[in-house]
Design a protein around this motif. Structure first.
Motif, PDB file in Angstrom:
ATOM      1  N   ARG A  17       0.818  -1.254   0.004  1.00  0.00           N
ATOM      2  CA  ARG A  17      -0.073  -0.020   0.036  1.00  0.00           C
ATOM      3  C   ARG A  17       0.632   1.274   0.068  1.00  0.00           C
ATOM      4  O   ARG A  17       0.454   2.349  -0.830  1.00  0.00           O
ATOM      5  N   GLU A  18       1.908   1.068   0.882  1.00  0.00           N
ATOM      6  CA  GLU A  18       2.862   2.388   0.834  1.00  0.00           C
ATOM      7  C   GLU A  18       3.209   2.597  -0.560  1.00  0.00           C
ATOM      8  O   GLU A  18       3.512   3.832  -0.893  1.00  0.00           O
ATOM      9  N   VAL A  19       3.846   1.640  -1.108  1.00  0.00           N
ATOM     10  CA  VAL A  19       4.432   1.876  -2.416  1.00  0.00           C
ATOM     11  C   VAL A  19       3.553   1.997  -3.401  1.00  0.00           C
ATOM     12  O   VAL A  19       3.805   3.449  -4.015  1.00  0.00           O
ATOM     13  N   HIS A  20       2.373   1.709  -3.433  1.00  0.00           N
ATOM     14  CA  HIS A  20       1.245   2.194  -4.341  1.00  0.00           C
ATOM     15  C   HIS A  20       1.075   3.618  -4.168  1.00  0.00           C
ATOM     16  O   HIS A  20       1.173   4.452  -5.075  1.00  0.00           O
ATOM     17  N   MET A  36      -2.618  -0.541 -11.638  1.00  0.00           N
ATOM     18  CA  MET A  36      -1.291  -1.005 -10.989  1.00  0.00           C
ATOM     19  C   MET A  36      -1.148  -2.311 -11.193  1.00  0.00           C
ATOM     20  O   MET A  36      -0.109  -2.746 -11.623  1.00  0.00           O
ATOM     21  N   ALA A  37      -2.306  -3.235 -11.175  1.00  0.00           N
ATOM     22  CA  ALA A  37      -2.154  -4.638 -11.317  1.00  0.00           C
ATOM     23  C   ALA A  37      -1.614  -4.863 -12.938  1.00  0.00           C
ATOM     24  O   ALA A  37      -0.832  -5.695 -13.073  1.00  0.00           O
ATOM     25  N   ALA A  38      -2.145  -4.137 -13.696  1.00  0.00           N
ATOM     26  CA  ALA A  38      -1.965  -4.205 -15.381  1.00  0.00           C
ATOM     27  C   ALA A  38      -0.393  -3.675 -15.307  1.00  0.00           C
ATOM     28  O   ALA A  38       0.179  -4.464 -16.140  1.00  0.00           O
ATOM     29  N   ARG A  39       0.238  -2.910 -14.801  1.00  0.00           N
ATOM     30  CA  ARG A  39       1.448  -2.531 -14.908  1.00  0.00           C
ATOM     31  C   ARG A  39       2.399  -3.571 -14.165  1.00  0.00           C
ATOM     32  O   ARG A  39       3.632  -3.773 -14.635  1.00  0.00           O
ATOM     33  N   LEU A  40       1.825  -4.388 -13.291  1.00  0.00           N
ATOM     34  CA  LEU A  40       2.592  -5.449 -12.639  1.00  0.00           C
ATOM     35  C   LEU A  40       2.468  -6.667 -13.352  1.00  0.00           C
ATOM     36  O   LEU A  40       3.231  -7.684 -13.068  1.00  0.00           O
ATOM     37  N   GLY A  41       1.576  -6.855 -14.335  1.00  0.00           N
ATOM     38  CA  GLY A  41       1.303  -8.043 -14.847  1.00  0.00           C
ATOM     39  C   GLY A  41       0.732  -9.177 -14.252  1.00  0.00           C
ATOM     40  O   GLY A  41       1.115 -10.435 -14.332  1.00  0.00           O
TER      41      GLY A  41
END
Length: 98
Positions: A17-20, A36-41
């Motif tokens: 959460r902090e990184v997000h 964010m999920a898409a960016r992380l694959g």
């Protein structure tokens, strides 16, 4: 699950959460969980699990390994990871380094 595992999961969730939030701040934009999920694959479901502290044990192990290093060494490892990721993304887009 023992209580120690739960505290590790909670700590990992807090870290995600902090990184997000820090990425949002650095980009001056709101980033949805789906984006964010898409960016992380990963799937949105998996990402939500990560931020709820139900992430994979591999994340804990990776962080434990980095924690064994001094700050400069950990940063150097993270920079190499980022550089390798950027190179792979450029090649996936059909561009080269030449």
């Amino acid at each position: 699950m023992n209580p120690h595992d739960e505290s590790v999961g909670e700590r990992l969730g807090a870290l995600f959460r902090e990184v997000h939030h820090r990425v949002e701040a650095s980009e001056s934009a709101r980033i949805s969980q789906a984006e964010m999920a898409a960016r992380l694959g990963v799937s949105q479901r998996a990402y939500v699990d990560y931020i709820r502290g139900k992430g994979p044990a591999g994340a804990r192990v990776a962080l434990d390994l980095l924690a064994m290093l001094d700050d400069a060494e950990a940063i150097a490892i993270l920079r190499r990871w980022r550089e390798g990721k950027q190179i792979n993304e450029r090649h996936a887009d059909g561009t080269t380094d030449r």
